[in-house]
Design a protein around this motif. Structure first.
Motif, short mmCIF file in Angstrom:
data_model
loop_
_atom_site.label_atom_id
_atom_site.label_comp_id
_atom_site.label_asym_id
_atom_site.label_seq_id
_atom_site.Cartn_x
_atom_site.Cartn_y
_atom_site.Cartn_z
N UNK A 159 -25.93 -18.20 -21.26
CA UNK A 159 -25.78 -16.76 -21.10
C UNK A 159 -27.10 -16.11 -21.48
N UNK A 160 -27.56 -15.19 -20.62
CA UNK A 160 -28.85 -14.52 -20.79
C UNK A 160 -28.60 -13.03 -20.96
N UNK A 161 -29.19 -12.45 -22.01
CA UNK A 161 -29.04 -11.01 -22.21
C UNK A 161 -29.68 -10.26 -21.06
N UNK A 162 -28.91 -9.33 -20.46
CA UNK A 162 -29.42 -8.52 -19.37
C UNK A 162 -29.73 -7.10 -19.82
N UNK A 163 -28.81 -6.51 -20.58
CA UNK A 163 -28.92 -5.09 -20.90
C UNK A 163 -28.39 -4.80 -22.29
N UNK A 164 -28.69 -3.58 -22.74
CA UNK A 164 -28.15 -3.05 -23.99
C UNK A 164 -27.99 -1.56 -23.84
N UNK A 165 -26.88 -1.02 -24.35
CA UNK A 165 -26.66 0.41 -24.24
C UNK A 165 -26.65 0.88 -22.81
N UNK A 166 -27.28 2.02 -22.56
CA UNK A 166 -27.26 2.63 -21.23
C UNK A 166 -28.61 2.62 -20.53
N UNK A 167 -29.67 2.11 -21.20
CA UNK A 167 -30.98 2.16 -20.56
C UNK A 167 -31.83 0.90 -20.73
N UNK A 168 -31.55 0.05 -21.73
CA UNK A 168 -32.43 -1.09 -21.98
C UNK A 168 -32.15 -2.25 -21.03
N UNK A 169 -33.22 -2.77 -20.42
CA UNK A 169 -33.16 -3.96 -19.59
C UNK A 169 -34.05 -5.02 -20.22
N UNK A 170 -33.54 -6.22 -20.37
CA UNK A 170 -34.33 -7.33 -20.88
C UNK A 170 -35.41 -7.68 -19.86
N UNK A 171 -36.70 -7.54 -20.20
CA UNK A 171 -37.75 -7.81 -19.20
C UNK A 171 -37.84 -9.27 -18.78
N UNK A 172 -37.20 -10.17 -19.53
CA UNK A 172 -37.24 -11.59 -19.21
C UNK A 172 -35.97 -12.06 -18.48
N UNK A 173 -35.03 -11.13 -18.27
CA UNK A 173 -33.74 -11.54 -17.73
C UNK A 173 -33.86 -12.21 -16.37
N UNK A 174 -34.52 -11.55 -15.43
CA UNK A 174 -34.57 -12.07 -14.06
C UNK A 174 -35.18 -13.47 -14.01
N UNK A 175 -36.28 -13.68 -14.74
CA UNK A 175 -36.93 -15.00 -14.69
C UNK A 175 -36.08 -16.06 -15.37
N UNK A 176 -35.44 -15.72 -16.51
CA UNK A 176 -34.59 -16.69 -17.18
C UNK A 176 -33.35 -17.01 -16.35
N UNK A 177 -32.78 -16.00 -15.76
CA UNK A 177 -31.56 -16.16 -14.95
C UNK A 177 -31.83 -17.11 -13.78
N UNK A 178 -32.93 -16.86 -13.09
CA UNK A 178 -33.27 -17.68 -11.93
C UNK A 178 -33.69 -19.09 -12.35
N UNK A 179 -34.48 -19.20 -13.42
CA UNK A 179 -34.97 -20.52 -13.83
C UNK A 179 -33.85 -21.39 -14.37
N UNK A 180 -32.91 -20.78 -15.09
CA UNK A 180 -31.78 -21.55 -15.61
C UNK A 180 -30.92 -22.08 -14.47
N UNK A 181 -30.71 -21.27 -13.45
CA UNK A 181 -29.94 -21.74 -12.28
C UNK A 181 -30.70 -22.84 -11.55
N UNK A 182 -32.02 -22.65 -11.40
CA UNK A 182 -32.82 -23.66 -10.72
C UNK A 182 -32.79 -24.99 -11.44
N UNK A 183 -32.57 -24.95 -12.76
CA UNK A 183 -32.49 -26.18 -13.56
C UNK A 183 -31.11 -26.82 -13.47
N UNK A 184 -30.17 -26.15 -12.77
CA UNK A 184 -28.85 -26.73 -12.56
C UNK A 184 -27.77 -26.24 -13.51
N UNK A 185 -28.07 -25.26 -14.38
CA UNK A 185 -27.08 -24.76 -15.31
C UNK A 185 -26.18 -23.73 -14.63
#
Length: 408
Positions: free
Chosen positions: A93-119
């Motif tokens: 599980x990768x943190x995407x957001x917090x509250x109403x405005x914060x976006x994790x700047x690493x979310x997209x790369x972690x999300x894609x890389x974790x899937x590419x690794x087969x998770x």
């Protein structure tokens, strides 16, 4: 000074007080520019665990391991997702957001890389009930969560836990009624957006006092946080966990991520995805005699645990009956198992009502027990399996335990 420490100090300066029940200003919801919250509910309010999760022992009875990460896990550089997969982890599980405005700047790369690794990978949101707008917050999460109805994207998760800044009121200044209403509005909105119930991550010591022991969320999958050698007590409303975060992780150490285990096997984990795989039928093997439960004579006779092998009559579909209940449908005749009061169980119903619903109890030794919704009693392999199954026991002993075995 690290940006994380600066954010904590800024947050502390915005806090109005340390007294439980004092409201936080809405502006505090965005006081941490790097997103101060991460899934760390197994520690007390305002604390951060510093134990080394990489040395934690996987709890007995669990075989499917996972991690969760946030921006804090990039303190020492990128995450080596192929290495995570090589180490045997199956989901993240990768943190995407917090509250109403914060976006994790690493979310997209972690999300894609974790899937590419087969998770199998899901997004999580750090809830900020002090923002007082659960629908907007839920929409912000789903707008940024990249949820897809495919076989690799796990259902999203909402992290409902202690405020992380010093001096914050433990329950964000909300009453138990307000907190329960906030959670319901948030979870309802997520389900309305994606068509699946969101997983709830929390700790019992937070959930029970802050919601007033609200027991109405049992249909949502539960990720329970507890950094203990045995699974912690569950919050009100749940009889089993889906995921257990058993170690906290330490972002200042390389590869030391929060450690999770899934309560089930890999096929069951896939059923948490946006396009869940069809569940394989199961067989129930009584612990007391190691015999399989059979829908005798194609379901015309009561269920009994007396078979030494699995054929069509020993197979059952485990059907989601809603609100945390399941129903058992015999493959032999397509009928549902019913508890007719004190009579033996029999598979002869064409639909699911109150008498056809069961709660699965996951025992510490890896077995399961079945609790009938009709009377609250446990199913027993009567007389060590020599007589038909009946739901009449008030406690779980050897005769009330079964092994749940996938048949394909």
């Amino acid at each position: 000074m690290s940006r994380r420490l600066i954010s904590v100090l800024v947050s502390a300066g915005l806090a109005l007080g340390t007294v439980f029940g004092v409201s936080q200003p809405v502006s505090a919801a965005d006081s941490a520019p790097d997103g101060g919250g991460r899934a760390n509910a197994g520690v007390k309010p305002g604390a951060r665990a510093a134990t080394a999760s990489t040395t934690a022992t996987t709890p007995a009875g669990y075989t499917i391991r996972g991690i969760d990460v946030s921006s804090h896990d990039h303190n020492l550089g990128p995450i080596n997702w192929p290495g995570v997969a090589t180490d045997g982890y199956k989901f993240a599980y990768v943190k995407a957001t917090e509250g109403q405005t914060y976006r994790n700047p690493y979310f997209a790369e972690d999300y894609a890389a974790a899937k590419a690794a087969g998770l199998l990978v899901g997004a999580y949101h750090f809830a900020r009930p002090d923002g007082r707008d659960p629908v907007t917050e839920a929409n912000f999460f789903i707008d940024n969560a990249q949820f897809a109805k495919d076989s690799q994207t796990l259902v999203p998760m909402v992290d409902i836990e202690w405020p992380y800044w010093s001096g914050a009121p433990t329950c964000y200044g909300l009453t138990t009624t307000e907190m329960s209403a906030w959670i319901k509005s948030f979870t309802d909105q997520v389900k309305a957006r994606i068509g699946r119930p969101v997983m709830i991550y929390t700790n019992t010591n937070y959930w029970n006092p802050c919601t007033g022991n609200n027991a109405t969320f049992g249909a949502n999958p539960l990720d329970i946080a507890g950094y203990t050698t045995t699974r912690p007590p569950l919050p009100a409303g749940w009889t089993t966990e889906t995921v257990w975060q058993y170690a906290a992780g330490n972002p200042s150490e390389p590869g030391n991520y929060s450690q999770n285990v899934f309560n089930g096997d890999y096929p069951a984990l896939t059923r948490l995805t946006g396009a869940p795989a069809a569940a394989a039928p199961i067989a129930l093997r009584a612990r007391i005699n190691s015999r399989y439960v059979v829908a005798e004579s194609a379901g015309t006779k009561p269920l009994i645990a007396n078979r030494t092998s699995v054929g069509l009559w020993e197979q059952f579909d485990l059907v989601d009956a809603g609100d945390g209940f399941v129903a058992l449908r015999a493959r032999a005749n397509g009928r549902y198992v019913v508890v007719e009061g004190t009579k033996p169980l029999i598979a002869n119903r064409t639909s699911v009502g109150a008498w056809e619903k069961f709660t699965i109890i996951n025992n510490s030794d890896g077995s399961i027990s079945l609790q009938a919704n009709a009377n609250g009693r446990y199913v027993v392999a009567e007389n060590a399996g020599t007589q038909p199954l009946v739901a009449n026991r008030t406690s779980i002993g050897p005769w009330e335990k079964f092994d749940k075995i996938a048949t394909s």
